[in-house]
Design a protein around this motif. Structure first.
Motif, short mmCIF file in Angstrom:
data_model
loop_
_atom_site.label_atom_id
_atom_site.label_comp_id
_atom_site.label_asym_id
_atom_site.label_seq_id
_atom_site.Cartn_x
_atom_site.Cartn_y
_atom_site.Cartn_z
N ALA A 87 -2.98 -36.39 40.66
CA ALA A 87 -2.10 -37.48 41.08
C ALA A 87 -1.26 -37.99 39.91
O ALA A 87 -0.06 -38.23 40.05
CB ALA A 87 -2.94 -38.61 41.68
N ASP A 88 -1.90 -38.13 38.74
CA ASP A 88 -1.20 -38.56 37.53
C ASP A 88 -0.02 -37.66 37.22
O ASP A 88 1.10 -38.12 37.00
CB ASP A 88 -2.13 -38.42 36.31
N THR A 109 -10.20 -24.64 35.14
CA THR A 109 -10.33 -25.02 33.73
C THR A 109 -11.56 -25.92 33.54
O THR A 109 -11.70 -26.57 32.51
CB THR A 109 -9.07 -25.76 33.22
N GLN A 110 -12.43 -25.93 34.55
CA GLN A 110 -13.70 -26.64 34.49
C GLN A 110 -13.55 -28.14 34.24
O GLN A 110 -14.38 -28.77 33.59
CB GLN A 110 -14.63 -26.04 33.43
N LEU A 111 -12.48 -28.69 34.78
CA LEU A 111 -12.35 -30.15 34.78
C LEU A 111 -13.41 -30.68 35.73
O LEU A 111 -13.56 -30.15 36.83
CB LEU A 111 -10.95 -30.50 35.29
N PRO A 112 -14.18 -31.71 35.32
CA PRO A 112 -15.22 -32.22 36.22
C PRO A 112 -14.61 -32.63 37.56
O PRO A 112 -13.49 -33.13 37.61
CB PRO A 112 -15.76 -33.45 35.48
N ARG A 113 -15.37 -32.39 38.61
CA ARG A 113 -14.87 -32.59 39.96
C ARG A 113 -14.21 -33.95 40.16
O ARG A 113 -13.11 -34.05 40.72
CB ARG A 113 -16.05 -32.44 40.94
N HIS A 114 -14.87 -35.04 39.65
CA HIS A 114 -14.33 -36.37 39.92
C HIS A 114 -13.03 -36.64 39.19
O HIS A 114 -12.34 -37.60 39.48
CB HIS A 114 -15.38 -37.44 39.56
N ARG A 115 -12.68 -35.78 38.22
CA ARG A 115 -11.43 -36.02 37.50
C ARG A 115 -10.25 -35.22 38.03
O ARG A 115 -9.11 -35.43 37.63
CB ARG A 115 -11.64 -35.72 36.00
N ARG A 116 -10.54 -34.25 38.93
CA ARG A 116 -9.46 -33.36 39.36
C ARG A 116 -8.40 -34.09 40.17
O ARG A 116 -7.21 -33.93 39.91
CB ARG A 116 -10.05 -32.22 40.19
#
Lengths: 272, 338
Positions: free
Chosen positions: B129-130, B117-124
């Protein structure tokens, strides 16, 4: 008071993104498929045990008879290129099984609702199966060396032969991607594959020269892609006049992908 | 106060989901036959109906999985047929079966969805975890999903739908097959999401579920909307409990039915010697019914007050039970497991 309230508007995809998306998403799906392969090693073990049995059987049971009909080439050197081709052809069934499994579990539904490239589920599967073939062909090469197979034509030509095998396996994966999407369940895919694959592999030069086959069968055997590919790989690995065999084999691969990849994506778009 | 209230509570907001004259035909089967509804942003809309009513087909059209044969459907003003790729960036879908990869761990599944879904890498990783914590899957996060229980898989499926933080969420029978505890937990999560501004379209076979969660409910029968109302009004019309009176013999039941129709303006459904009365509150009605019957010496032999099932709602709305014409004969319909 009917003024449109500012709702979130979807971002438009930039052109670069649209061109890169199939590669990016295909690799993501391929990575996922490879994790599964690593985590369920029996998938890999069962697909390597059978060809090993083939090598041992053909080498030691039929080797004497067939070897006599070959002129100056030891049977094991003749056999191994055929085994490589057979391994990737039979292995292509895994592509069908994997995709049919994704259809069955509902994972395909989720993928189809995601903003990912339409080709990615298929290319991710065929790419993972290509990676799997690299492993299997390397393993079979090792087994071949154990039973007397040797490099005769230099390492570069030998590796080129290996690449030709992998290209053919990749093309066959696209055929079976279509089969998997069309039949929709792994059991049917497996059952449907064998009657098609067996004649393709055995009515070919993969294990024995076609010269002793009846005329009508020879016509088929000499012109079908397994024979062409096995012949090209054999020439590369053993040596001999190459002619156009390699180009013919590559033309088959390109033709198969050109037909079956769009067909597969079309089926994926409308698969229920 | 001014700007904020204008954005959080638009007076005449454009619907988050709008469906007009939606039709879908599969060969000889008409799955949807002119469905209309609209879902205001930030609300839960319930699609209620038995198997084969068209709930899943509606969801599959709205999530761009199948194309409609007729009509239009929009998500946040974006047409699902004309711009499916744009719609896919606005939605999350959790289907009927847990559509997660059994060979991956929960964390890997969520990361994969993040990537796709093209979530930026640093947010995956933080996002995964959330969600794992929120869905009570943190302890099992690194185990392959095939070792999970059905309830855990279902929770992961909903978590996967939430990875890209979609403004519109589609949940197709999210609690079917869940134990009561997991069901309540999932309801709580859905409420939290809606409080954060997410619009939710959920399908269910359970009247109670629609009642608890949805601001508005459409009842589907054979591909048509037969009721579209608030749960409150629907309940007032159809009742949430059913009073069942076993009268012993058919003639007594017939007399009792006539009496109740006459005295209490109730119109019980008679099935042999059994009378059924839908009501908003069966135990209150019970007193009146018993008084009326007692006076004529028509004391029931058996008495039961139960929650209305979808079947009862159907009967009231369509005049026949759900299994009369449902295409799937193997399906049994009952209230939520209690």
């Amino acid at each position: 008071m009917t003024t449109a309230t500012p709702l979130e508007q979807p971002r438009e995809q930039p052109t670069v993104d649209r061109l890169l998306a199939p590669v990016r998403d295909g690799l993501a799906v391929a990575g996922r498929n490879l994790i599964a392969l690593r985590r369920v090693p029996r998938l890999l073990i069962f697909s390597t045990v059978q060809p090993i049995v083939f090598v041992l059987m053909f080498r030691y049971v039929f080797g004497g008879v067939v070897g006599a009909a070959l002129h100056g080439v030891s049977y094991v050197d003749y056999l191994m290129p055929g085994v490589f081709v057979q391994v990737v052809v039979f292995g292509a069934v895994n592509t069908a099984i994997g995709l049919a499994g994704d259809l069955q579990t509902g994972l395909m539904e989720r993928f189809r609702s995601l903003p990912m490239a339409r080709s990615a589920v298929l290319s991710g599967r065929t790419t993972a199966d290509l990676a799997r073939n690299v492993f299997v062909v390397a393993l079979m090469t090792g087994v071949g060396f154990l039973v007397g197979f040797r490099i005769h034509n230099g390492v570069p030509a030998f590796l080129a032969g290996g690449l030709l095998v992998l290209a053919f396996g990749f093309a066959m994966s696209w055929v079976f991607a279509v089969v998997g999407l069309a039949v929709g369940d792994p059991e049917t895919a497996t059952a449907a594959a064998f009657p098609v694959l067996a004649p393709l592999v055995f009515a070919s030069s993969a294990f024995v020269p076609t010269a002793t086959m009846p005329g009508w069968l020879q016509v088929f055997a000499d012109h079908q892609p397994v024979t062409i590919t096995a012949g090209a790989v054999r020439t590369l690995m053993i040596g001999g006049p190459l002619g156009t065999q390699v180009w013919q084999a590559l033309a088959w691969d390109a033709g198969i992908v050109a037909v079956f990849a769009p067909l597969g994506v079309w089926l994926y778009r409308r698969a229920v | 106060m001014t700007a904020e209230s204008a954005t959080t509570q638009p007076a005449a907001a454009r619907p988050a989901i709008r469906v007009e004259g939606l039709g879908k035909r599969f060969k000889d089967l008409v799955a949807l036959d002119g469905v209309d509804f609209a879902v205001p942003p930030g609300t839960v809309f319930g699609l209620l109906g038995p198997n084969g009513a068209g709930k899943t087909t509606t969801i599959r059209i709205l999530t761009t999985i199948v194309r409609p044969s007729a009509g239009r459907a929009e998500v946040l003003g974006t047409d699902v047929v004309a711009r499916p790729a744009a719609v896919r960036r606005l939605i999350g879908l959790a289907g009927q079966y847990a559509a997660v990869d059994p060979n991956l761990t929960a964390r890997e599944n969520l990361r994969l969805i993040g990537r796709l879904t093209q979530l930026p890498r640093h947010r995956r990783d933080p996002r995964a975890a959330d969600l794992l914590a929120r869905f009570d899957l943190a302890a099992a996060a690194d185990r392959p999903v095939r070792t999970y229980s059905g309830g855990m898989r279902r929770r992961l499926d909903v978590a996967a739908a939430l990875v890209p933080e979609p403004p519109v969420l589609f949940l197709d029978e999210p609690t079917t097959g869940l134990d009561p505890q997991s069901r309540t937990a999932l309801w709580e999560l859905i409420r939290e999401l809606v409080a954060e501004g997410t619009t939710v379209l959920l399908t269910t076979q359970y009247l109670e579920e629609a009642d608890r969660l949805a601001q508005r409910v459409a009842v589907l029968a054979e591909g048509r909307v037969v009721a579209d109302d608030t749960p409150h009004n629907l309940k007032a019309r159809l009742g949430t409990t059913v009073l069942e009176l076993g009268m012993g013999e058919d003639p007594r039941a017939a007399r009792a039915a006539a009496l109740l129709t006459d005295r209490l303006r109730q119109r019980p459904e008679r099935d042999g010697a059994l009378l059924r009365l839908p009501s908003p509150d069966g135990s209150l009605l019970l007193m009146d019914v018993l008084h009326a019957l007692e006076a004529e010496r028509l004391t029931p032999r058996t008495i039961a007050v139960r929650e209305s099932s979808l079947d009862d709602v159907y009967l009231a709305l369509t005049g026949h039970r759900t299994d009369d014409r449902a295409p799937d004969p193997g399906t049994t319909l009952e209230g939520p497991p209690s």
